[in-house]
Design an enzyme around this catalytic site. Structure first.
Site, mmCIF file in Angstrom:
data_model
loop_
_atom_site.group_PDB
_atom_site.id
_atom_site.type_symbol
_atom_site.label_atom_id
_atom_site.label_comp_id
_atom_site.label_asym_id
_atom_site.label_seq_id
_atom_site.Cartn_x
_atom_site.Cartn_y
_atom_site.Cartn_z
ATOM 1 N N TYR A 96 -28.933 6.246 7.296
ATOM 2 C CA TYR A 96 -28.922 7.222 6.202
ATOM 3 C C TYR A 96 -30.037 7.019 5.186
ATOM 4 O O TYR A 96 -30.104 7.719 4.185
ATOM 5 C CB TYR A 96 -27.563 7.192 5.483
ATOM 6 C CG TYR A 96 -26.522 8.091 6.132
ATOM 7 C CD1 TYR A 96 -26.315 8.069 7.508
ATOM 8 C CD2 TYR A 96 -25.733 8.952 5.375
ATOM 9 C CE1 TYR A 96 -25.363 8.875 8.098
ATOM 10 C CE2 TYR A 96 -24.776 9.760 5.952
ATOM 11 C CZ TYR A 96 -24.597 9.718 7.319
ATOM 12 O OH TYR A 96 -23.648 10.519 7.904
ATOM 13 N N LYS B 185 -24.490 -0.602 19.670
ATOM 14 C CA LYS B 185 -25.108 0.174 20.748
ATOM 15 C C LYS B 185 -26.354 -0.579 21.178
ATOM 16 O O LYS B 185 -27.419 -0.002 21.383
ATOM 17 C CB LYS B 185 -25.443 1.605 20.259
ATOM 18 C CG LYS B 185 -25.924 2.561 21.337
ATOM 19 C CD LYS B 185 -24.920 2.819 22.449
ATOM 20 C CE LYS B 185 -25.590 3.522 23.618
ATOM 21 N NZ LYS B 185 -24.659 3.652 24.783
ATOM 22 N N ASP C 226 -20.186 4.662 22.224
ATOM 23 C CA ASP C 226 -19.673 5.657 23.183
ATOM 24 C C ASP C 226 -18.321 5.209 23.744
ATOM 25 O O ASP C 226 -17.348 5.975 23.759
ATOM 26 C CB ASP C 226 -20.696 5.939 24.296
ATOM 27 C CG ASP C 226 -21.282 4.682 24.928
ATOM 28 O OD1 ASP C 226 -21.099 3.585 24.358
ATOM 29 O OD2 ASP C 226 -21.921 4.791 25.993
ATOM 30 N N ASP D 219 -19.547 7.090 10.201
ATOM 31 C CA ASP D 219 -19.315 8.506 9.910
ATOM 32 C C ASP D 219 -18.604 9.156 11.101
ATOM 33 O O ASP D 219 -17.606 9.875 10.938
ATOM 34 C CB ASP D 219 -20.666 9.182 9.639
ATOM 35 C CG ASP D 219 -20.510 10.653 9.307
ATOM 36 O OD1 ASP D 219 -19.570 10.990 8.568
ATOM 37 O OD2 ASP D 219 -21.322 11.461 9.798
ATOM 38 N N ASP E 284 -14.228 10.213 11.617
ATOM 39 C CA ASP E 284 -13.689 11.548 11.920
ATOM 40 C C ASP E 284 -12.660 11.433 13.055
ATOM 41 O O ASP E 284 -11.625 12.108 13.038
ATOM 42 C CB ASP E 284 -14.803 12.525 12.327
ATOM 43 C CG ASP E 284 -15.306 13.347 11.132
ATOM 44 O OD1 ASP E 284 -15.162 12.863 9.988
ATOM 45 O OD2 ASP E 284 -15.823 14.452 11.345
HETATM 46 C C1 IPM Z 1 -18.677 11.722 5.105
HETATM 47 C C2 IPM Z 1 -19.496 12.972 5.185
HETATM 48 C C3 IPM Z 1 -20.882 12.720 4.610
HETATM 49 C C4 IPM Z 1 -21.533 11.626 5.410
HETATM 50 C C5 IPM Z 1 -21.769 13.973 4.529
HETATM 51 C C6 IPM Z 1 -21.129 15.043 3.677
HETATM 52 C C7 IPM Z 1 -23.156 13.647 4.056
HETATM 53 O O1 IPM Z 1 -19.550 13.413 6.504
HETATM 54 O O2 IPM Z 1 -18.505 11.206 3.989
HETATM 55 O O3 IPM Z 1 -18.187 11.261 6.129
HETATM 56 O O4 IPM Z 1 -22.190 11.898 6.432
HETATM 57 O O5 IPM Z 1 -21.411 10.489 5.035
HETATM 58 MG MG MG Z 2 -18.276 12.340 7.843
#
Ligand code: IPM
Ligand code: MG
Length: 354
Positions: free
Chosen positions: A137, A188, A221, A245, A249
């Site tokens: 990032y 990875k 993966d 990130d 999710d």
């Molecule tokens: C998260 C979000 C952010 C990230 C975005 C909004 C930049 O997806 O906090 O997980 O990628 O960190």
């Molecule tokens: Mg995110």
């Protein structure tokens, strides 16, 4: 009486709706505890953009610097503000305030439906520890002949020994305090033979200080697959910025709803304010409809109180959320219910007051 100065940055979309409910829960819990909360609201995001053409004032980091914590709703409003501009402050706060540890717990509550077949609540109880200050990032790189057929885009990840070591130690400390004493580092290194190999090497050094924790590595993966197939095999997952990130999710989704997933962006030295926000984004598709699940936001507020040293108040919020979810009568549509954001928020407040 202890007094905490909190910056409230609700942001965009459902961020505004869920923050209102989190603030209600904070007020309800502080009224019955031995501390005071001084909340200062900032209208940054789309609202500020419409007035000024910027999503935040130039000196916003300076304005936030003196607060004990920052509470964030969500950022992003693609219909009005370019996405990379809308979320820029989030990444800048994480990096500028050295909030190097992003903690994202994911636990399946009883009675909540997971998209995975046959998983019982005790089988999904994970904490993602995401490196939050560098890695993929960092904005390092640039374009060359961008608009031409010879166009080049170069974006370089930066992993420092200091950065990798401190996040691994942070994750080992969490693993050490959890019953299973188990840590998985997402890597990875079979393909990213510089950056991720470095992570592997630092792990070998750091693990020596934590003989009581079982630490293993897993490629990103395979990790994505394993979290779907056997989440019960994992406990604490430590990841680079982008891997965290992605993984968070998945862990959010398998624990029932991303609408329940809280997070903390921690500056462990406490030199700068830490930042607390739900994992979900601004959800433009349902913004303004009053149906967003406020519980991730409410739980993020609990993580904030915990970090500030108000563990008992944090536990009370967490219990109110848990009871509300498990009882299951008042739920937003993402969890199979038909209640509104306000109704769920009110139910949490009612439980906090009783
Ligand atoms: C998260 C979000 C952010 C990230 C975005 C909004 C930049 O997806 O906090 O997980 O990628 O960190
Ligand atoms: Mg995110």
């Amino acid at each position: 009486m202890k007094r905490y100065n909190i910056a409230i940055y609700a942001g965009d979309g459902i961020g505004i709706e869920v923050t209102a409910e989190a603030v209600k829960a904070l007020k309800a819990v502080s009224a019955r505890s031995g501390f005071e909360l001084a909340l200062t609201e900032f209208d940054w995001g789309t609202r500020y953009w419409k007035k000024t053409g910027k999503s935040v004032p130039d000196d916003y980091l300076k304005q936030l610097r003196g607060f004990d914590a920052v509470y964030l709703g969500a950022l992003g409003d693609p219909a009005n503000v370019p996405d990379h501009e809308a979320v820029r402050p989030l990444i800048e706060m994480r990096q500028g305030f050295d909030q190097y540890a992003n903690i994202r717990p994911a636990k399946l509550f009883p009675g909540v439906r997971t998209p995975l077949a046959d998983r019982k609540p005790e089988e999904i109880d994970l904490v993602v520890v995401r490196e939050n200050s560098e890695g993929e990032y960092i904005t390092a790189g640039g374009f060359f002949k961008r608009e031409t057929l010879d166009g080049i885009a170069l974006q370089t990840a930066i992993h420092t020994r200091k950065g990798v070591e401190r996040i691994l130690r942070f994750a080992f400390e969490i693993a050490r305090k959890r019953p299973r004493h188990r840590l998985t580092m997402v890597t990875k290194s079979n393909a990213l033979k510089i950056g991720m190999l470095f992570w592997d090497e630092v792990l070998e050094v750091v693990r020596k200080d934590y003989p009581d924790v079982t630490a293993e590595k897993c490629h990103i993966d395979a990790m994505c697959m394993a979290l779907i197939q056997k989440p019960q095999a994992y406990d604490v997952l430590v990841c680079s910025n982008m891997f965290g990130d992605i993984i968070s999710d998945i862990t959010g989704a398998i624990s029932g709803s991303i609408g329940l997933a809280p997070s903390a962006n921690i500056n462990p030295t406490r030199e700068f304010p830490s930042l607390f926000e739900p994992v979900h984004g601004s959800a433009p598709d349902i913004a303004g409809k009053g149906i967003a699940n406020p519980l991730a936001a409410v739980r993020s507020a609990a993580m904030m109180l915990e970090f500030l040293g108000e563990a008992e108040a944090a536990a009370r919020i967490e219990k109110a959320v848990y009871d509300c979810v498990v009882e299951g009568r008042i739920r937003t549509p993402d969890m199979g219910g038909s209640s509104t954001t306000h109704e769920v928020g009110n139910e949490v407040v009612r439980r906090l007051a009783s």
